[in-house]
Design a protein around this motif. Structure first.
Motif, short mmCIF file in Angstrom:
data_model
loop_
_atom_site.label_atom_id
_atom_site.label_comp_id
_atom_site.label_asym_id
_atom_site.label_seq_id
_atom_site.Cartn_x
_atom_site.Cartn_y
_atom_site.Cartn_z
N GLU A 60 100.00 22.94 -21.73
CA GLU A 60 99.85 23.28 -23.16
C GLU A 60 98.60 24.14 -23.27
O GLU A 60 97.54 23.81 -22.76
CB GLU A 60 99.70 22.01 -24.00
CG GLU A 60 99.69 22.27 -25.50
CD GLU A 60 98.34 22.74 -26.03
OE1 GLU A 60 98.32 23.61 -26.91
OE2 GLU A 60 97.30 22.25 -25.56
N SER A 61 98.76 25.27 -23.94
CA SER A 61 97.65 26.19 -24.12
C SER A 61 97.79 26.88 -25.47
O SER A 61 98.82 27.52 -25.74
CB SER A 61 97.64 27.22 -22.99
OG SER A 61 96.61 28.16 -23.17
N HIS A 62 96.80 26.73 -26.31
CA HIS A 62 96.78 27.36 -27.63
C HIS A 62 98.03 27.02 -28.43
O HIS A 62 98.62 27.88 -29.10
CB HIS A 62 96.59 28.88 -27.51
CG HIS A 62 95.27 29.25 -26.91
ND1 HIS A 62 94.24 29.76 -27.65
CD2 HIS A 62 94.80 29.19 -25.63
CE1 HIS A 62 93.20 29.98 -26.87
NE2 HIS A 62 93.52 29.63 -25.64
N GLY A 63 98.45 25.76 -28.35
CA GLY A 63 99.58 25.28 -29.13
C GLY A 63 100.95 25.64 -28.58
O GLY A 63 101.96 25.39 -29.24
N GLY A 90 99.22 32.23 -3.42
CA GLY A 90 98.02 32.42 -4.20
C GLY A 90 98.13 32.98 -5.59
O GLY A 90 97.12 33.15 -6.26
N SER A 91 99.30 33.28 -6.08
CA SER A 91 99.38 33.79 -7.45
C SER A 91 100.04 32.74 -8.35
O SER A 91 100.63 31.77 -7.88
CB SER A 91 100.16 35.11 -7.51
OG SER A 91 101.49 34.92 -7.09
N VAL A 92 99.90 32.94 -9.65
CA VAL A 92 100.49 32.05 -10.64
C VAL A 92 101.30 32.88 -11.62
O VAL A 92 101.01 34.05 -11.86
CB VAL A 92 99.42 31.24 -11.41
CG1 VAL A 92 98.76 30.21 -10.52
CG2 VAL A 92 98.38 32.14 -12.04
N LEU A 93 102.33 32.26 -12.17
CA LEU A 93 103.19 32.95 -13.13
C LEU A 93 103.48 31.99 -14.27
O LEU A 93 103.93 30.86 -14.03
CB LEU A 93 104.51 33.38 -12.47
CG LEU A 93 105.54 34.01 -13.37
CD1 LEU A 93 105.07 35.38 -13.85
CD2 LEU A 93 106.87 34.14 -12.65
N GLU A 94 103.20 32.43 -15.48
CA GLU A 94 103.47 31.60 -16.64
C GLU A 94 104.78 32.03 -17.29
O GLU A 94 105.13 33.21 -17.26
CB GLU A 94 102.30 31.66 -17.64
CG GLU A 94 102.23 32.90 -18.51
CD GLU A 94 101.69 34.16 -17.83
OE1 GLU A 94 101.46 35.14 -18.55
OE2 GLU A 94 101.50 34.20 -16.60
N GLU A 118 97.29 36.47 -25.52
CA GLU A 118 96.72 36.78 -24.21
C GLU A 118 95.83 35.63 -23.73
O GLU A 118 95.89 35.23 -22.57
CB GLU A 118 95.91 38.08 -24.31
CG GLU A 118 95.42 38.56 -22.96
CD GLU A 118 94.76 39.93 -23.03
OE1 GLU A 118 93.85 40.15 -22.22
OE2 GLU A 118 95.15 40.75 -23.87
N ASP A 119 95.02 35.07 -24.64
CA ASP A 119 94.18 33.93 -24.27
C ASP A 119 95.01 32.72 -23.86
O ASP A 119 94.67 32.02 -22.91
CB ASP A 119 93.25 33.54 -25.43
CG ASP A 119 92.10 34.50 -25.60
OD1 ASP A 119 91.82 35.30 -24.68
OD2 ASP A 119 91.46 34.45 -26.67
N GLY A 120 96.10 32.48 -24.57
CA GLY A 120 96.96 31.35 -24.24
C GLY A 120 97.59 31.51 -22.87
O GLY A 120 97.64 30.55 -22.08
N ARG A 121 98.06 32.72 -22.56
CA ARG A 121 98.67 32.96 -21.25
C ARG A 121 97.62 32.82 -20.14
O ARG A 121 97.87 32.22 -19.10
CB ARG A 121 99.33 34.34 -21.23
CG ARG A 121 100.54 34.42 -22.15
CD ARG A 121 101.30 35.74 -22.03
NE ARG A 121 100.51 36.92 -22.36
CZ ARG A 121 100.36 37.41 -23.58
NH1 ARG A 121 100.95 36.83 -24.61
NH2 ARG A 121 99.65 38.51 -23.79
N THR A 129 95.11 29.57 -15.69
CA THR A 129 93.93 28.94 -15.08
C THR A 129 94.11 27.43 -14.95
O THR A 129 93.57 26.84 -14.01
CB THR A 129 92.63 29.26 -15.87
OG1 THR A 129 92.77 28.82 -17.21
CG2 THR A 129 92.30 30.73 -15.81
N ALA A 130 94.88 26.82 -15.82
CA ALA A 130 95.17 25.39 -15.67
C ALA A 130 95.90 25.15 -14.35
O ALA A 130 95.60 24.19 -13.62
CB ALA A 130 95.99 24.87 -16.84
#
Length: 189
Positions: free
Chosen positions: A125-128, A139-143, A153-156, A161-162
């Motif tokens: 959960e990020s920014h609602g 080594g990479s992440v994908l949301e 952008e901040d939420g993604r 980072t989580a």
């Protein structure tokens, strides 16, 4: 007259801009690999590669075609797996220079709602917004979210980072899922 109608009915062909690599890929102490390219029209562009994907720097003279040229060139070079060792070297240089990862600020992160159990995916959960975050083994992440319009952008960023922090804080569990924890440490610590 028929020729004019026929040509008007056909879609316009878009030709891809061509170019050549004028400086071989090289690592930087920012954590990026750069590729210098000269487009056929004389515009100098740079392809950029990092652990998260590709980018370009086409300068003020560049256009979408120049961006596509840079991205295509980096993608072609990466197919042979030639760039990832250079990305790793770039991160070693970044760490030696005392610099942080430019893409992710690990002090900001979403909340892990459901950690990975049998797969490399977790719920964050990020920014609602509830995200699915996939931890790639190298080594990479994908949301992912079903409705991108509700994201920021901040939420993604914070969702990603989580996931990164979960790997760094649970290295044994992450390794058991097939994640290369050493690469995460190299890229993000």
């Amino acid at each position: 007259m028929a020729d004019a109608q026929d040509s008007a009915a056909q879609p316009e062909r878009v030709t891809e801009l061509q170019g050549k690599v004028v400086k071989a890929p090289y690592p930087t102490d920012e954590g990026y690999v750069l590729v210098e390219i000269l487009a056929e029209d004389g515009v100098a562009v740079r392809g950029i590669c990092c652990e998260a994907g590709y980018g370009s720097d086409v300068g003020p003279e560049g256009s979408v075609k120049h961006t596509n040229l840079a991205m295509r060139t980096v993608s072609d070079l990466n197919r042979s797996d030639a760039l990832m060792p250079l990305v790793q070297e770039a991160h070693r240089m970044r760490k030696a220079a005392g610099k942080s990862n430019a893409l992710y600020d690990l002090s900001r992160r979403g909340t892990v709602i459901e950690p990975p159990v049998r797969s490399r995916s977790l719920k964050v959960e990020s920014h609602g917004v509830l995200y699915d975050v996939h931890l790639h083994e190298l080594g990479s992440v994908l949301e992912w979210v079903d409705n991108w319009e509700i994201t920021t952008e901040d939420g993604r960023h914070d969702a990603c980072t989580a996931g990164i922090c979960w790997v760094l804080e649970h290295p044994e569990k992450a390794a058991a899922l097939g994640v290369d924890v050493d690469l995460y440490r190299l890229y993000y610590e």
